[in-house]
Every structure is written in structure tokens, then in C-alpha cells.
Motif scaffolding. Structure first.
Motif, PDB file in Angstrom:
ATOM      1  N   ILE A  72       0.860  -1.172   0.000  1.00 47.96           N
ATOM      2  CA  ILE A  72       0.000   0.000   0.000  1.00 47.96           C
ATOM      3  C   ILE A  72       0.902   1.228   0.000  1.00 47.96           C
ATOM      4  CG2 ILE A  72      -0.370  -0.048   2.486  1.00 47.96           C
ATOM      5  CD1 ILE A  72      -3.354   0.904   1.480  1.00 47.96           C
ATOM      6  N   PRO A  73       1.375   1.602  -1.190  1.00 46.82           N
ATOM      7  CA  PRO A  73       2.278   2.747  -1.311  1.00 46.82           C
ATOM      8  C   PRO A  73       1.674   4.026  -0.736  1.00 46.82           C
ATOM      9  CG  PRO A  73       2.164   1.520  -3.361  1.00 46.82           C
ATOM     10  CD  PRO A  73       1.080   0.982  -2.476  1.00 46.82           C
ATOM     11  N   ALA A  74       2.541   4.915  -0.289  1.00 44.85           N
ATOM     12  CA  ALA A  74       2.108   6.145   0.390  1.00 44.85           C
ATOM     13  C   ALA A  74       1.160   6.986  -0.455  1.00 44.85           C
ATOM     14  CB  ALA A  74       3.327   6.972   0.792  1.00 44.85           C
ATOM     15  N   ASP A  75       1.422   7.122  -1.755  1.00 45.07           N
ATOM     16  CA  ASP A  75       0.529   7.962  -2.565  1.00 45.07           C
ATOM     17  C   ASP A  75      -0.847   7.332  -2.715  1.00 45.07           C
ATOM     18  OD1 ASP A  75       1.534   5.962  -4.250  1.00 45.07           O
ATOM     19  OD2 ASP A  75       1.681   7.284  -5.989  1.00 45.07           O
TER      20      ASP A  75
ATOM     21  N   ALA B 191      11.425 -14.644  -1.335  1.00 46.73           N
ATOM     22  CA  ALA B 191      10.713 -14.060  -2.472  1.00 46.73           C
ATOM     23  C   ALA B 191       9.268 -13.807  -2.055  1.00 46.73           C
ATOM     24  CB  ALA B 191      10.754 -14.992  -3.676  1.00 46.73           C
ATOM     25  N   ALA B 192       8.655 -12.821  -2.702  1.00 46.21           N
ATOM     26  CA  ALA B 192       7.268 -12.493  -2.384  1.00 46.21           C
ATOM     27  C   ALA B 192       6.539 -12.067  -3.648  1.00 46.21           C
ATOM     28  CB  ALA B 192       7.197 -11.374  -1.345  1.00 46.21           C
ATOM     29  N   ILE B 193       5.261 -12.369  -3.677  1.00 47.81           N
ATOM     30  CA  ILE B 193       4.385 -11.949  -4.769  1.00 47.81           C
ATOM     31  C   ILE B 193       3.553 -10.790  -4.231  1.00 47.81           C
ATOM     32  CG2 ILE B 193       2.521 -12.619  -6.319  1.00 47.81           C
ATOM     33  CD1 ILE B 193       3.601 -15.540  -5.992  1.00 47.81           C
ATOM     34  N   LEU B 194       3.730  -9.613  -4.824  1.00 47.95           N
ATOM     35  CA  LEU B 194       3.041  -8.411  -4.356  1.00 47.95           C
ATOM     36  C   LEU B 194       1.678  -8.231  -4.996  1.00 47.95           C
ATOM     37  CD1 LEU B 194       5.892  -5.736  -4.475  1.00 47.95           C
ATOM     38  CD2 LEU B 194       4.812  -6.681  -2.435  1.00 47.95           C
ATOM     39  N   SER B 195       0.749  -7.743  -4.200  1.00 46.82           N
ATOM     40  CA  SER B 195      -0.551  -7.326  -4.736  1.00 46.82           C
ATOM     41  C   SER B 195      -0.994  -6.097  -3.947  1.00 46.82           C
ATOM     42  CB  SER B 195      -1.584  -8.455  -4.621  1.00 46.82           C
ATOM     43  OG  SER B 195      -1.803  -8.790  -3.264  1.00 46.82           O
ATOM     44  N   ILE B 196      -1.902  -5.345  -4.536  1.00 47.13           N
ATOM     45  CA  ILE B 196      -2.436  -4.153  -3.878  1.00 47.13           C
ATOM     46  C   ILE B 196      -3.285  -4.595  -2.690  1.00 47.13           C
ATOM     47  CG2 ILE B 196      -3.978  -2.166  -4.159  1.00 47.13           C
ATOM     48  CD1 ILE B 196      -1.323  -1.914  -5.600  1.00 47.13           C
TER      49      ILE B 196
ATOM     50  N   VAL C 298      -8.503  -1.686  -6.251  1.00 44.66           N
ATOM     51  CA  VAL C 298      -8.944  -0.576  -7.094  1.00 44.66           C
ATOM     52  C   VAL C 298     -10.283  -0.855  -7.776  1.00 44.66           C
ATOM     53  CG1 VAL C 298      -6.622   0.317  -7.492  1.00 44.66           C
ATOM     54  CG2 VAL C 298      -7.554  -1.398  -9.029  1.00 44.66           C
ATOM     55  N   HIS C 299     -10.864  -2.014  -7.554  1.00 40.06           N
ATOM     56  CA  HIS C 299     -12.106  -2.378  -8.238  1.00 40.06           C
ATOM     57  C   HIS C 299     -13.307  -1.533  -7.804  1.00 40.06           C
ATOM     58  CE1 HIS C 299     -12.284  -4.573  -4.464  1.00 40.06           C
ATOM     59  NE2 HIS C 299     -13.589  -4.539  -4.597  1.00 40.06           N
TER      60      HIS C 299
ATOM     61  N   SER D  13      -7.677   9.621 -11.532  1.00 42.70           N
ATOM     62  CA  SER D  13      -6.959  10.255 -10.426  1.00 42.70           C
ATOM     63  C   SER D  13      -6.345   9.249  -9.460  1.00 42.70           C
ATOM     64  CB  SER D  13      -7.894  11.189  -9.654  1.00 42.70           C
ATOM     65  OG  SER D  13      -8.862  10.458  -8.930  1.00 42.70           O
ATOM     66  N   VAL D  14      -6.659   7.980  -9.618  1.00 40.21           N
ATOM     67  CA  VAL D  14      -6.116   6.957  -8.714  1.00 40.21           C
ATOM     68  C   VAL D  14      -4.640   6.746  -9.030  1.00 40.21           C
ATOM     69  CG1 VAL D  14      -6.256   4.549  -7.963  1.00 40.21           C
ATOM     70  CG2 VAL D  14      -8.331   5.773  -8.577  1.00 40.21           C
ATOM     71  N   PRO D  15      -3.762   6.826  -8.020  1.00 42.26           N
ATOM     72  CA  PRO D  15      -2.350   6.534  -8.270  1.00 42.26           C
ATOM     73  C   PRO D  15      -2.196   5.117  -8.798  1.00 42.26           C
ATOM     74  CG  PRO D  15      -2.640   7.511  -6.109  1.00 42.26           C
ATOM     75  CD  PRO D  15      -4.016   7.205  -6.648  1.00 42.26           C
ATOM     76  N   ARG D  16      -1.173   4.885  -9.569  1.00 43.62           N
ATOM     77  CA  ARG D  16      -0.936   3.569 -10.152  1.00 43.62           C
ATOM     78  C   ARG D  16       0.145   2.849  -9.355  1.00 43.62           C
ATOM     79  NH1 ARG D  16      -0.870   3.961 -16.494  1.00 43.62           N
ATOM     80  NH2 ARG D  16      -0.818   1.743 -16.103  1.00 43.62           N
ATOM     81  N   PRO D  17      -0.232   2.331  -8.193  1.00 43.14           N
ATOM     82  CA  PRO D  17       0.781   1.763  -7.305  1.00 43.14           C
ATOM     83  C   PRO D  17       1.507   0.558  -7.887  1.00 43.14           C
ATOM     84  CG  PRO D  17      -1.407   1.286  -6.482  1.00 43.14           C
ATOM     85  CD  PRO D  17      -1.567   2.228  -7.642  1.00 43.14           C
ATOM     86  N   GLY D  18       0.840  -0.215  -8.694  1.00 40.01           N
ATOM     87  CA  GLY D  18       1.490  -1.393  -9.255  1.00 40.01           C
ATOM     88  C   GLY D  18       2.617  -1.037 -10.189  1.00 40.01           C
ATOM     89  N   SER D  19       2.405  -0.026 -11.020  1.00 43.82           N
ATOM     90  CA  SER D  19       3.430   0.308 -12.002  1.00 43.82           C
ATOM     91  C   SER D  19       4.455   1.289 -11.470  1.00 43.82           C
ATOM     92  CB  SER D  19       2.778   0.869 -13.265  1.00 43.82           C
ATOM     93  OG  SER D  19       2.033   2.022 -12.960  1.00 43.82           O
ATOM     94  N   THR D  20       4.075   2.185 -10.564  1.00 45.80           N
ATOM     95  CA  THR D  20       5.024   3.189 -10.100  1.00 45.80           C
ATOM     96  C   THR D  20       5.857   2.725  -8.913  1.00 45.80           C
ATOM     97  OG1 THR D  20       3.362   4.232  -8.681  1.00 45.80           O
ATOM     98  CG2 THR D  20       3.617   5.114 -10.917  1.00 45.80           C
ATOM     99  N   VAL D  21       5.329   1.822  -8.109  1.00 42.10           N
ATOM    100  CA  VAL D  21       6.057   1.375  -6.925  1.00 42.10           C
ATOM    101  C   VAL D  21       6.394  -0.105  -7.000  1.00 42.10           C
ATOM    102  CG1 VAL D  21       5.942   1.087  -4.421  1.00 42.10           C
ATOM    103  CG2 VAL D  21       5.044   3.148  -5.467  1.00 42.10           C
ATOM    104  N   GLY D  22       5.440  -0.915  -7.415  1.00 42.67           N
ATOM    105  CA  GLY D  22       5.643  -2.363  -7.420  1.00 42.67           C
ATOM    106  C   GLY D  22       6.709  -2.838  -8.381  1.00 42.67           C
ATOM    107  N   CYS D  23       6.737  -2.298  -9.570  1.00 41.44           N
ATOM    108  CA  CYS D  23       7.688  -2.780 -10.577  1.00 41.44           C
ATOM    109  C   CYS D  23       9.144  -2.586 -10.178  1.00 41.44           C
ATOM    110  CB  CYS D  23       7.403  -2.152 -11.931  1.00 41.44           C
ATOM    111  SG  CYS D  23       5.870  -2.769 -12.646  1.00 41.44           S
ATOM    112  N   PRO D  24       9.519  -1.434  -9.619  1.00 39.73           N
ATOM    113  CA  PRO D  24      10.928  -1.315  -9.216  1.00 39.73           C
ATOM    114  C   PRO D  24      11.347  -2.308  -8.135  1.00 39.73           C
ATOM    115  CG  PRO D  24       9.915   0.842  -9.362  1.00 39.73           C
ATOM    116  CD  PRO D  24       8.812  -0.179  -9.492  1.00 39.73           C
ATOM    117  N   VAL D  25      10.386  -2.840  -7.373  1.00 38.28           N
ATOM    118  CA  VAL D  25      10.696  -3.798  -6.324  1.00 38.28           C
ATOM    119  C   VAL D  25      10.907  -5.181  -6.918  1.00 38.28           C
ATOM    120  CG1 VAL D  25       9.806  -4.894  -4.221  1.00 38.28           C
ATOM    121  CG2 VAL D  25       9.358  -2.487  -4.654  1.00 38.28           C
ATOM    122  N   CYS D  26      10.370  -5.409  -8.094  1.00 39.06           N
ATOM    123  CA  CYS D  26      10.332  -6.746  -8.675  1.00 39.06           C
ATOM    124  C   CYS D  26      11.669  -7.382  -9.012  1.00 39.06           C
ATOM    125  CB  CYS D  26       9.448  -6.748  -9.927  1.00 39.06           C
ATOM    126  SG  CYS D  26       7.724  -6.440  -9.544  1.00 39.06           S
TER     127      CYS D  26
END
Length: 94
Positions: free
Chosen positions: A12-15, A52-57, A62-63, A72-85
Motif C-alpha cells: 500500500i504505497p504512500a501515494d 521471495a514475495a508476490i506483491l498485490s495491492i 482498485v475495483h 486520479s487513482v495513483p498507479r501503485p502497481g506500475s510506479t512502486v511495485g515494478c521497481p521492487v520486482c
């Protein structure tokens, strides 16, 4: 690779948490939104022996977002999750 694999680790990223609070979501699932960051997640993994871990929101996901909010919803999967991968070796700093 040695260690456990966490097959359902929530992020659950800060933004995203800020956006949820601004839209009245403070305790999805009956629990306050936790502080989360890639560094905190990696610290937890190290303490628990998780390799290892599998991340999800995290809840509520977001549904539930109404169409007028979608852009206006931040894109936590692409902006935060991907760099962690990218995989890291156990000795790499978080």
C-alpha cells in the motif's frame, strides 16, 4: 534460493494510501491503512526468512473506484511495485 516464498504480500504505497484517505477510506477490512514501503517490506522479509514475495495491492484494491475517479487513482502497481520486482540476492541492501 533458500527461504520461504510469500505468495500473498500486500503493498500500500504512500501515494495510494493518501488518495484512499482523501476519498474517505481509512480502515478497509476493519484495519487502519498500514505504513508500507519497499524498504519496510524487504526488512520484514529478512526478519522472517522470506526469500521471495508476490506483491498485490492491499484492501480495498482498485475495483471499487467509481469511473469519475479512475484517472486520479495513483498507479501503485506500475510506479512502486515494478521497481521492487527485480530479484536480489540475500546479501544485497534493500
Amino acid at each position: 534460493m533458500t527461504g520461504y516464498i510469500d505468495v500473498q504480500q500486500h503493498m500500500i504505497p504512500a501515494d495510494y494510501a493518501r488518495w484512499l484517505r482523501e476519498h474517505g477510506v481509512h480502515a478497509p477490512g476493519g484495519r487502519e491503512l498500514p505504513e508500507w514501503s519497499p524498504a519496510l517490506a524487504l526488512e520484514l522479509m529478512d526478519r522472517q526468512g522470506i526469500a521471495a514475495a508476490i506483491l498485490s495491492i492491499s484492501t480495498p484494491g482498485v475495483h471499487w473506484v467509481r469511473p469519475e475517479y479512475e484517472r486520479s487513482v495513483p498507479r501503485p502497481g506500475s510506479t512502486v511495485g515494478c521497481p521492487v520486482c527485480p530479484p536480489r540476492s540475500r546479501g544485497d541492501p534493500p
